[in-house]
Design a protein around this motif. Structure first.
Motif, PDB file in Angstrom:
ATOM      1  N   LEU A   1      97.902  39.446 -25.504  1.00  0.00           N
ATOM      2  CA  LEU A   1      96.656  39.514 -24.749  1.00  0.00           C
ATOM      3  C   LEU A   1      96.507  40.907 -24.156  1.00  0.00           C
ATOM      4  CD1 LEU A   1      94.153  38.171 -23.405  1.00  0.00           C
ATOM      5  CD2 LEU A   1      95.661  37.561 -21.501  1.00  0.00           C
ATOM      6  N   GLU A   2      95.333  41.501 -24.374  1.00  0.00           N
ATOM      7  CA  GLU A   2      94.985  42.774 -23.752  1.00  0.00           C
ATOM      8  C   GLU A   2      93.734  42.597 -22.900  1.00  0.00           C
ATOM      9  OE1 GLU A   2      94.437  45.788 -26.656  1.00  0.00           O
ATOM     10  OE2 GLU A   2      96.485  45.689 -27.435  1.00  0.00           O
ATOM     11  N   ILE A   3      93.761  43.133 -21.688  1.00  0.00           N
ATOM     12  CA  ILE A   3      92.620  43.070 -20.782  1.00  0.00           C
ATOM     13  C   ILE A   3      92.304  44.489 -20.331  1.00  0.00           C
ATOM     14  CG2 ILE A   3      91.732  42.174 -18.598  1.00  0.00           C
ATOM     15  CD1 ILE A   3      93.650  39.838 -18.883  1.00  0.00           C
ATOM     16  N   VAL A   4      91.046  44.879 -20.460  1.00  0.00           N
ATOM     17  CA  VAL A   4      90.619  46.224 -20.070  1.00  0.00           C
ATOM     18  C   VAL A   4      89.400  46.102 -19.150  1.00  0.00           C
ATOM     19  CG1 VAL A   4      89.990  48.537 -20.856  1.00  0.00           C
ATOM     20  CG2 VAL A   4      91.416  47.069 -22.308  1.00  0.00           C
ATOM     21  N   PRO A   5      89.610  45.998 -17.835  1.00  0.00           N
ATOM     22  CA  PRO A   5      88.469  46.014 -16.921  1.00  0.00           C
ATOM     23  C   PRO A   5      87.965  47.442 -16.712  1.00  0.00           C
ATOM     24  CG  PRO A   5      90.501  45.810 -15.691  1.00  0.00           C
ATOM     25  CD  PRO A   5      90.886  45.796 -17.145  1.00  0.00           C
ATOM     26  N   TYR A   6      86.713  47.560 -16.291  1.00  0.00           N
ATOM     27  CA  TYR A   6      86.174  48.880 -15.996  1.00  0.00           C
ATOM     28  C   TYR A   6      85.284  48.807 -14.764  1.00  0.00           C
ATOM     29  CZ  TYR A   6      81.338  47.885 -17.349  1.00  0.00           C
ATOM     30  OH  TYR A   6      80.061  47.392 -17.388  1.00  0.00           O
ATOM     31  N   VAL A   7      85.159  49.926 -14.105  1.00  0.00           N
ATOM     32  CA  VAL A   7      84.166  50.124 -13.058  1.00  0.00           C
ATOM     33  C   VAL A   7      83.443  51.422 -13.380  1.00  0.00           C
ATOM     34  CG1 VAL A   7      85.398  48.847 -11.278  1.00  0.00           C
ATOM     35  CG2 VAL A   7      85.852  51.278 -11.567  1.00  0.00           C
ATOM     36  N   SER A   8      82.158  51.471 -13.081  1.00  0.00           N
ATOM     37  CA  SER A   8      81.384  52.662 -13.409  1.00  0.00           C
ATOM     38  C   SER A   8      80.325  52.902 -12.347  1.00  0.00           C
ATOM     39  CB  SER A   8      80.711  52.518 -14.786  1.00  0.00           C
ATOM     40  OG  SER A   8      79.740  51.489 -14.762  1.00  0.00           O
ATOM     41  N   SER A   9      79.896  54.134 -12.266  1.00  0.00           N
ATOM     42  CA  SER A   9      78.784  54.505 -11.397  1.00  0.00           C
ATOM     43  C   SER A   9      77.937  55.529 -12.117  1.00  0.00           C
ATOM     44  CB  SER A   9      79.295  55.065 -10.061  1.00  0.00           C
ATOM     45  OG  SER A   9      80.051  56.245 -10.276  1.00  0.00           O
ATOM     46  N   ARG A  10      76.663  55.543 -11.803  1.00  0.00           N
ATOM     47  CA  ARG A  10      75.735  56.452 -12.470  1.00  0.00           C
ATOM     48  C   ARG A  10      74.719  56.974 -11.454  1.00  0.00           C
ATOM     49  NH1 ARG A  10      73.573  53.165 -15.551  1.00  0.00           N
ATOM     50  NH2 ARG A  10      71.341  53.120 -15.075  1.00  0.00           N
ATOM     51  N   ALA A  11      74.513  58.267 -11.492  1.00  0.00           N
ATOM     52  CA  ALA A  11      73.510  58.910 -10.641  1.00  0.00           C
ATOM     53  C   ALA A  11      72.475  59.564 -11.541  1.00  0.00           C
ATOM     54  CB  ALA A  11      74.157  59.939  -9.724  1.00  0.00           C
ATOM     55  N   GLU A  12      71.194  59.260 -11.326  1.00  0.00           N
ATOM     56  CA  GLU A  12      70.110  59.804 -12.134  1.00  0.00           C
ATOM     57  C   GLU A  12      69.193  60.651 -11.254  1.00  0.00           C
ATOM     58  OE1 GLU A  12      68.034  56.727 -14.179  1.00  0.00           O
ATOM     59  OE2 GLU A  12      69.790  56.062 -15.319  1.00  0.00           O
ATOM     60  N   TYR A  13      68.989  61.880 -11.694  1.00  0.00           N
ATOM     61  CA  TYR A  13      68.079  62.801 -11.008  1.00  0.00           C
ATOM     62  C   TYR A  13      66.996  63.189 -12.005  1.00  0.00           C
ATOM     63  CZ  TYR A  13      72.062  62.986  -7.856  1.00  0.00           C
ATOM     64  OH  TYR A  13      73.091  62.638  -7.009  1.00  0.00           O
ATOM     65  N   ARG A  14      65.835  62.575 -11.848  1.00  0.00           N
ATOM     66  CA  ARG A  14      64.759  62.733 -12.809  1.00  0.00           C
ATOM     67  C   ARG A  14      63.484  63.199 -12.112  1.00  0.00           C
ATOM     68  NH1 ARG A  14      66.286  60.181 -17.615  1.00  0.00           N
ATOM     69  NH2 ARG A  14      67.940  58.621 -17.427  1.00  0.00           N
ATOM     70  N   ASP A  15      62.624  63.811 -12.900  1.00  0.00           N
ATOM     71  CA  ASP A  15      61.315  64.238 -12.405  1.00  0.00           C
ATOM     72  C   ASP A  15      60.364  63.045 -12.464  1.00  0.00           C
ATOM     73  OD1 ASP A  15      59.193  65.710 -11.546  1.00  0.00           O
ATOM     74  OD2 ASP A  15      58.861  66.771 -13.441  1.00  0.00           O
ATOM     75  N   VAL A  16      60.020  62.472 -11.312  1.00  0.00           N
ATOM     76  CA  VAL A  16      59.149  61.301 -11.271  1.00  0.00           C
ATOM     77  C   VAL A  16      57.864  61.659 -10.545  1.00  0.00           C
ATOM     78  CG1 VAL A  16      61.110  59.729 -11.298  1.00  0.00           C
ATOM     79  CG2 VAL A  16      60.152  60.438  -9.119  1.00  0.00           C
ATOM     80  N   ALA A  17      56.825  60.897 -10.838  1.00  0.00           N
ATOM     81  CA  ALA A  17      55.515  61.140 -10.225  1.00  0.00           C
ATOM     82  C   ALA A  17      55.560  60.835  -8.732  1.00  0.00           C
ATOM     83  CB  ALA A  17      54.453  60.287 -10.907  1.00  0.00           C
ATOM     84  N   ALA A  18      54.794  61.589  -7.978  1.00  0.00           N
ATOM     85  CA  ALA A  18      54.726  61.374  -6.531  1.00  0.00           C
ATOM     86  C   ALA A  18      54.198  59.972  -6.239  1.00  0.00           C
ATOM     87  CB  ALA A  18      53.823  62.425  -5.891  1.00  0.00           C
ATOM     88  N   GLY A  19      54.798  59.322  -5.269  1.00  0.00           N
ATOM     89  CA  GLY A  19      54.355  57.986  -4.875  1.00  0.00           C
ATOM     90  C   GLY A  19      54.902  56.867  -5.728  1.00  0.00           C
ATOM     91  N   ASN A  20      55.812  57.171  -6.678  1.00  0.00           N
ATOM     92  CA  ASN A  20      56.395  56.136  -7.520  1.00  0.00           C
ATOM     93  C   ASN A  20      57.259  55.210  -6.656  1.00  0.00           C
ATOM     94  OD1 ASN A  20      57.978  54.614  -9.366  1.00  0.00           O
ATOM     95  ND2 ASN A  20      57.823  56.240 -10.895  1.00  0.00           N
ATOM     96  N   PRO A  21      56.896  53.921  -6.568  1.00  0.00           N
ATOM     97  CA  PRO A  21      57.662  53.027  -5.698  1.00  0.00           C
ATOM     98  C   PRO A  21      58.971  52.554  -6.325  1.00  0.00           C
ATOM     99  CG  PRO A  21      55.910  51.807  -6.757  1.00  0.00           C
ATOM    100  CD  PRO A  21      55.748  53.241  -7.195  1.00  0.00           C
ATOM    101  N   PHE A  22      59.166  52.817  -7.622  1.00  0.00           N
ATOM    102  CA  PHE A  22      60.351  52.300  -8.313  1.00  0.00           C
ATOM    103  C   PHE A  22      61.480  53.323  -8.393  1.00  0.00           C
ATOM    104  CE2 PHE A  22      56.586  50.354 -10.469  1.00  0.00           C
ATOM    105  CZ  PHE A  22      56.668  49.124  -9.851  1.00  0.00           C
ATOM    106  N   ARG A  23      61.133  54.592  -8.430  1.00  0.00           N
ATOM    107  CA  ARG A  23      62.146  55.644  -8.543  1.00  0.00           C
ATOM    108  C   ARG A  23      61.848  56.741  -7.524  1.00  0.00           C
ATOM    109  NH1 ARG A  23      65.388  55.728 -13.237  1.00  0.00           N
ATOM    110  NH2 ARG A  23      65.524  53.582 -13.981  1.00  0.00           N
ATOM    111  N   SER A  24      62.908  57.207  -6.898  1.00  0.00           N
ATOM    112  CA  SER A  24      62.743  58.282  -5.922  1.00  0.00           C
ATOM    113  C   SER A  24      63.001  59.647  -6.538  1.00  0.00           C
ATOM    114  CB  SER A  24      63.711  58.065  -4.752  1.00  0.00           C
ATOM    115  OG  SER A  24      65.053  58.206  -5.189  1.00  0.00           O
TER     116      SER A  24
END
Length: 906
Positions: free
Chosen positions: A260-283
């Motif tokens: 038996l082999e077990i490989v757990p993972y943890v991850s994090s992601r940071a996104e810095y994108r050019d979004v339209a002003a006033g976008n309520p979903f992405r800052s």
């Protein structure tokens, strides 16, 4: 045609079964076992006594894998020394002495090799990331652990300690995605260099019987001499590979236990994108976290279950940018480890052919977790947040091969319901389903017989979608199934082969969805001037077939060749879990190849091969034809050259009008040449030129070059500029209805001449600090421009003739809104065609950096940075300096990812 193809299969399959199952044996052995020269038609059963063998001994005490071979157990093992050259002096004793020993205990098998070298200062030792080509001296071992002559596992180490592992099939194909958890090390000294490996038995499936023998091959590569020395020698005029390995004996009773082999993972992601002003979903600065689990469980000695829960399928390397002006989908290779590893178990319809048409992929795993089918970005909403890909909730695979020759691959994956969020013009929020929940299944079973000389297999795939909204039901098929059978037959020790397959597809859905399938670029049932298929907007299912048959001569001292036919009915559809750009064709391809593998005063080796290819649609129209002559050679100074010339006569074209009447092609020619420098040097370079032209004035050329340098052993820098230019006479623009266009069935098919220039500069930096720590950098700036001129329409079906607007017919002008206004009958006529100015300049910059640290075997930390800059402007004139400068003035999208995996074995 369907009856002809089926009849062909019915005739050939019985012929395969009736072929000789035990060719006459004429074993001729002189000298030691490794000196044996065996006739091509010798049976494998008679061949076994002539093969070299090596006896493993029991390891005792602590074994430290440090590349020094100083443990007492190594001195108790008898080494094998009688290596033979496969290159450059075929069959001659190795120019440098090599000694190989093998040890075994209850947990692992150990391989130790001492490579003596008369010039140790010239040993090529380069660091490289795991599984990467290091362009250095090498030592490799191949284990056929069931000794069934079908599949082997490969482990490689170079003098700098760089590692590689792979699964090798009897066809010679390698699956480098397989990553075992093992250790390898190497040292360089005044005598040469040593390699030491520890391969846990838990990483191998094997025959655990007390007196079982494994197939084994050892190989040493001396880079400066381009010399390949082997344990079990097979002449180049014969088929080698797994079927011609030597024997490893003395393994004793090996443990038989589940793992038996077990490989757990943890991850994090940071996104810095050019979004339209006033976008309520992405800052513009958004953060995400995830965790999941991969697991592998060995069922006895033969099968493994691999499962993943909430998998992280983010790609470490971005797909390259491309400008696609065709009607066909771009194909991208699979890069996700879960799907790449063990892909060979699901391979279907392989046939040994030196010349064939690419008919796509029966299984295209990138359909699983693909971007959603629907998009709401053009619905006029103020703000939209759409998912980039479908979420894979879970997936499981069962793969393996039994001692009886059965190979099994089962895959089941489930993707979740995907929704896009939006804010309308009044500020109200909402959601829209853009991808339904889907279950994907692939089942593959293959039986290998006669030491792999014969194989028969079946395949079944299915995609089932939960369509609950009208938009999804009208655009997607609810179910898609595919079933097929394939066979491979070889004789005269694999010198000759006959391979084939047959597959049947079935798709089901609403009448709207099936009508869209019939009209798609893969089918074009709506073509008005064809009679072999019929467009039916009321149909709710579609069923078709495809297949192939290939006879090939795969080995011989000088002459090789193949004859291949392929067919795909107009109704064949597999794009729910496969990849097909177009159906409705049957083909015939031939090739004769002459080769010389023995080094001479001018050439180390060369090949010359004329070939032909023809394709017809099921209406009997010849749609592709070509006659070509190619050659390639490696010179005595280790430089290489190649060249190709192709003549393509005028044939019919049932794709140019994209669902309209058939046309013709122009008589065409193609020429290509390439030069590659000596790969032994610290720097290598190449240059390739490709040019095409036709008798109507169309032409194009492509220039590609590359430079790779190694300023230090662990650093490789590669730069590859590519320039493509073309002058295409008939680039499709649009179709406009017009009842007065009686010559073209009530529609006008609008084209233009396009002058397109594309320049890209792919740059890679591979910096390996140690065999376990590496940094990979990739950068690809790309600029492409397209200038449209000479707008025209097809004059008549079955031709390559056009009427140019404003010259041969009607009028055209560009108005103040940058729109072409076309009056096919001249000013004042009731029909007006409006075309948005299609001129473009596409600018793209894609890059990523991947830091990889395998902090202990099987456990890895990744840090990934991806940057993308893209925009399209309607200029049409090419200026690399201007567009490249504009790229760096555009705000980029940056994504940073951190992922840690930990391997645990029980």
């Amino acid at each position: 045609m369907r009856r002809k193809c089926l009849a062909l299969l019915l005739v050939c399959v019985p012929a395969v079964v009736l072929l000789p199952w035990s060719p006459s044996a004429r074993a001729q052995a002189t000298g030691s076992a490794s000196d044996a020269v065996v006739s091509p038609d010798t049976s494998l059963a008679r061949l076994a006594p002539a093969l070299p063998s090596l006896k493993a001994v029991r390891a005792s005490g602590t074994m430290r894998v440090d590349g020094r071979l100083d443990e007492s157990s190594w001195s108790s093992a008898t080494p094998f020394r009688d290596f033979r050259q496969r290159d450059p002096q075929e069959g001659q004793p190795a120019s440098e002495r090599t000694e190989v020993r093998v040890l075994v205990d209850d947990d692992a098998i150990y391989v130790g090799a001492r490579m003596y070298d008369s010039e140790p200062s010239r040993i090529r030792a380069r660091l490289a990331r795991r599984d990467e080509d290091s362009q250095s001296d090498l030592f490799e071992v191949f284990f056929d652990t069931f000794r069934d002559h079908l599949t082997a596992t490969n482990f490689r180490v170079n003098p700098a300690g760089a590692l590689r592992d792979a699964v090798v099939h009897s066809s010679g194909d390698e699956d480098g995605s397989w990553d075992a958890v093992w250790e390898g090390s190497a040292t360089v000294d005044s005598l040469g260099w040593c390699a030491e490996m520890r391969i846990p038995l838990s990483q191998l499936h094997y025959n655990a019987a007390r007196d079982a023998a494994w197939g084994v091959q050892f190989e040493r590569f001396i880079h400066r001499k381009q010399e390949l020395d082997v344990f079990a020698f097979t002449p180049k005029s014969q088929s080698g590979g797994v079927s011609r390995y030597g024997m490893l004996t003395g393994l004793g009773p090996l443990p038989s236990r589940r793992h038996l082999e077990i490989v757990p993972y943890v991850s994090s992601r940071a996104e810095y994108r050019d979004v339209a002003a006033g976008n309520p979903f992405r800052s513009g600065s958004d953060y995400f976290a995830g965790m999941g689990l991969d697991m592998r469980y060995d069922i006895g000695r033969d099968l493994s279950v691999t499962a993943t829960v909430n998998p992280d399928f983010g790609q470490a390397e971005v797909d390259p940018a491309e400008v696609n002006l065709s009607a066909y989908e771009t194909f991208y290779s699979e890069k996700r480890p879960f799907f790449v590893e063990g892909a060979g178990y699901f391979s279907f319809g392989r046939y040994r052919s030196l010349n064939n048409f690419g008919f796509g992929e029966t299984i295209y795993s990138r359909r699983i977790g693909r971007p959603p089918h629907l998009s709401i970005s053009d619905n006029g909403y103020a703000h939209v947040d759409e998912p980039d890909q479908s979420t894979i909730l879970g997936a499981v695979k069962l793969t393996g091969k039994t001692r009886g020759g059965w190979s099994l691959g089962l895959l089941d994956a489930v993707t979740g319901r995907m929704r896009a969020r939006f804010v309308d013009g009044d500020g109200a929020r909402g959601e829209s389903e853009v991808e339904p929940p889907t279950n994907f299944f692939v089942g593959r079973v293959r039986r290998d017989l006669r030491d792999g000389m014969t194989s028969v297999g079946v395949l079944l795939s299915a995609a089932n979608r939960g369509l609950e909204t009208p938009d999804l039901r009208s655009s997607l098929r609810s179910a898609a199934y595919l079933g097929g059978v394939d066979f491979n037959q070889a004789w005269h020790n694999r010198e000759w082969s006959l391979d084939g397959f047959y597959a049947q597809s079935y798709v089901r859905g609403s009448a709207t969805a099936i009508a869209a399938t019939q009209r798609s670029s893969a089918h074009y049932f709506q073509r008005p001037d064809q009679g072999h298929v019929q467009y039916d907007a009321t149909r709710t299912w579609l069923s078709g077939y495809q297949g192939a048959l290939s006879l090939a001569k795969n080995s011989g001292e000088h002459w090789l060749g193949s004859v291949t036919t392929q067919f795909m009915s107009p109704e064949y559809e597999s794009n729910d879990l496969g990849y097909v750009t177009r159906a409705d064709r049957y083909t015939f391809a031939t090739i004769i190849l002459y080769k010389q593998d023995r080094p001479g005063k001018v050439f180390r080796n060369y090949r010359v091969y004329p070939y032909t290819y023809h394709a017809w649609n099921y209406g009997g129209k010849l749609i592709t034809a070509g006659y070509a002559l190619s050659a390639n050679a490696e010179l005595a100074n280790y430089w290489s050259v190649n060249g190709t010339f192709t003549r393509s006569p005028s044939v019919y074209n049932d794709q140019l009008t994209r669902g309209g009447p058939i046309t013709r092609t122009a008589n065409g020619n193609e020429f290509g040449v390439g030069v590659f420098s000596d790969s032994r040097k610290a720097y290598t370079t190449f240059a390739e030129l490709y040019h095409w032209w036709n008798d109507r004035g169309g032409h194009g050329e492509s220039y590609e070059a590359g430079l790779s340098v190694h300023p230090r052993p662990g650093l490789q820098i590669t730069v590859g500029p590519e320039l493509d230019r073309s002058h295409v006479l008939a680039q499709y623009v649009q179709t406009a209805p017009d009842p007065s266009a009686t010559a073209t069935y009530g529609r006008r098919y609008v084209y233009a001449t396009i002058d397109q220039t594309t320049l890209s500069l792919g740059t890679r930096v591979n910096w390996t600090f140690s065999p376990r720590v590496s940094l990979q950098l990739y950068l690809q700036p790309l600029v492409s421009s397209g200038a449209y001129s000479g707008f025209k329409e097809l004059r008549a079906p079955g031709t390559f003739d056009f009427d140019v607007y404003g010259q041969d017919r009607g009028s055209i002008e560009l108005d103040t809104t940058n729109t072409y206004v076309i009056n096919p009958g001249g000013p004042g006529t009731p029909v007006e065609i409006r075309v948005d100015n299609p001129d473009f300049n596409f600018r793209s910059l894609r890059g990523n950096a991947v830091l990889r640290w395998e902090y202990r075997p099987g456990s890895t930390l990744y840090f990934i940075w991806q940057q993308t800059r893209e925009e399209t402007v309607p200029t049409g004139d090419f200026s690399f300096r201007r567009d490249f400068k504009a790229l760096f003035q555009r705000k980029p999208d940056n994504v940073f990812m951190l992922k840690i995996t930990s391997w645990f074995g029980v």
